[in-house]
Enzyme design. Structure first.
Site: not given
Ligand code: UD1
Ligand code: CA
Length: 452
Positions: A9, A21, A378, A403, A100, A331, A137, A14
């Site tokens: 989501a 993405k 040719a 040709s 993810y 092709r 985390g 970036r």
């Molecule tokens: C998360 C983890 C963290 C871990 C890190 C690894 C949590 C709270 N933290 O942190 O422990 O080390 O990933 O990369 O889970 N996403 C959604 N909806 C949301 C929020 C996020 O779909 O509401 C998706 C994002 O698009 C992304 C993934 O979840 O693909 C991770 O979200 P992101 O915000 O990058 O998590 P981090 O804060 O980096």
């Protein structure tokens, strides 16, 4: 029962892109596609993709796939909140695996191992050790080295910040427990988000052990947030794909300059020179040699064929011992029978070049059926298009096209027939006849003009 939830989501701001993405490619396939394919290999019963930013584009790309369901997270309130959006679609029991869409290269055997941990009644958590764990985390363990909790960087104490083992985000949880735990998450933390990671402490509190697993390669858990990270994963993945081809006995002159964007099937002793791109389904038979700077897409090239430099093949079916290029373009629908030759600056579309036939220089062959041992001189052009419709050209075995001839389709050239150079052929040439269709040469007495 195995449910897979794929979080996709996020905005990916970036990337600075109009494309969501998770639709950005690695090795020619959207990142989300890689994740889905890996998940399929663990025999998931259902896959739930949580979409938000760019939801319509993601659904349009994957909506036709029967085993995928979408859940909408219209506001991004954290990873726990994201999984909650799919909760009502999950089974009552079994295992839920959380992945993810922007962590594309997770291997299926890693996922299998995580699922297995959970099928044995634990929570399975994928972790890695990092020299610089900033932003991630942290995995907090007790005196017996058992996982106690995950603490997000922004919520971590001084001593927790020194922990180098981090959460990759990927985990497998008993589905029944997920139904129980997710509604209990709170957003009382530094980021005001519902953290999925809080289920770890809940699991420990419920007496369910959290067992960790480390992936074979750290890159499996790398996420893509920008173009540089995308390029880094692309290179890593390409190196692995090329390594795999070499293991199968292919000579790759420069492993850093071969790109594979699809499935490649190879025979023995295939040789691939520098700057080659193989795309889609590509089959290379025994002893096939591909010279530098070629692109081969969805094509099959049989044993002993050589593709010389700067050639471009797409949806082509090339049989044994053919000779292609340099600078040839095949092709869609080009079929080269055994021993056929298509030389420099020739274009072949939706045509069969028969066994041993030669189309060697500067020629366009479209919608043609060419028999065996035909020589196409040719500069020959099959004029297959009148601006509205396409027409066929048929050339019989052993014919010789002089040709710079234009063959205006629909037209037939009989077996053994000869076409005089520079002819514009508009009607059938019968078997063994010579057709000459050009202005007669006249030699006149003549005085060149002189400068006034
Ligand atoms: C998360 C983890 C963290 C871990 C890190 C690894 C949590 C709270 N933290 O942190 O422990 O080390 O990933 O990369 O889970 N996403 C959604 N909806 C949301 C929020 C996020 O779909 O509401 C998706 C994002 O698009 C992304 C993934 O979840 O693909 C991770 O979200 P992101 O915000 O990058 O998590 P981090 O804060 O980096
Ligand atoms: Ca992140």
């Amino acid at each position: 029962m195995i449910d897979v939830v794929i979080l996709a989501a996020g905005q990916g701001s970036r990337m600075k892109s109009d494309l969501p993405k998770v639709l950005h490619p690695i090795a020619g396939k959207p990142m989300l596609g890689h994740v889905i394919d890996s998940a399929r290999l663990v025999n998931a019963n259902a896959m739930h993709v949580v979409v938000g930013h760019g939801a319509d584009q993601v659904k349009a790309r994957f909506g036709d796939e029967q085993d995928i369901q979408f859940a909408l997270q219209s506001e991004q309130k954290g990873t726990g909140h994201a999984v909650m959006m799919a909760l009502e679609n999950l089974a009552k029991s079994g295992v839920t695996l959380i992945l993810y869409g922007d962590v594309p290269l997770i291997q299926s055997h890693t996922l299998e191992a995580l699922v297995k941990i959970t099928q044995q009644g634990n929570v399975g958590l994928l972790t890695v050790n990092m020299d610089d764990p900033s932003g991630y985390g942290r995995i907090v363990r007790d005196a017996n080295h058992k996982v106690k909790a995950i603490v997000e960087h922004k919520d971590a104490s001084e001593s927790e910040l020194t922990i180098q083992e981090v959460n990759t985000g990927i985990l497998a949880v008993p589905t029944e427990k997920l139904h129980e735990w997710l509604p209990k998450l709170s957003n009382d933390n530094a980021q005001g988000e519902y953290y999925l990671t809080d289920v770890i402490a809940m699991s420990v509190a419920a007496g369910i052990e959290v067992e960790t697993l480390q992936p074979e390669f750290a890159e499996e858990t790398f996420g893509v947030n920008n173009r540089a990270q995308q390029a880094e994963l692309e290179r890593w993945y390409q190196a692995r794909l090329v390594q795999d081809l070499m293991t199968q006995g292919v000579t790759v002159l420069d492993p850093a300059r071969l790109d594979i964007r699809g499935q490649v099937t190879v025979g023995r002793d295939v040789v691939i020179d520098a700057n080659v791109i193989l795309e889609g389904q590509v089959v290379l038979g025994d002893g096939v040699h591909i010279e530098a700077n070629c692109i081969v897409k969805n094509s099959s090239i049989a044993a002993g064929t050589s593709v010389k430099a700067f050639s471009h093949l797409e949806d082509a079916d090339v049989k044994q011992a053919c000779d292609i290029g340099p600078y040839a373009r095949l092709r869609p629908g080009a079929v080269l029978e055994n021993g056929a030759k298509v030389g420099n600056f020739c274009e072949v579309k939706k045509s069969v070049i028969g066994e041993g036939s030669k189309v060697n220089h500067l020629t366009y062959i479209g919608d043609a059926l060419i028999g065996s041992n035909v020589n196409v001189g040719a500069g020959t052009i099959t004029c297959n298009y009148d601006g509205v419709n396409k027409f066929k050209t048929e050339i019989g075995d052993g014919a010789f096209i002089g040709s710079n001839s234009s063959l205006v389709a629909p037209v037939k050239i009989g077996a053994g027939a000869t076409v005089g150079a520079g002819s514009t052929i508009t009607k059938e040439v019968e078997v063994d006849k010579l057709a000459v269709a050009r202005g007669k040469q006249v030699n006149l007495n003549w005085q060149r003009p002189t400068k006034k």
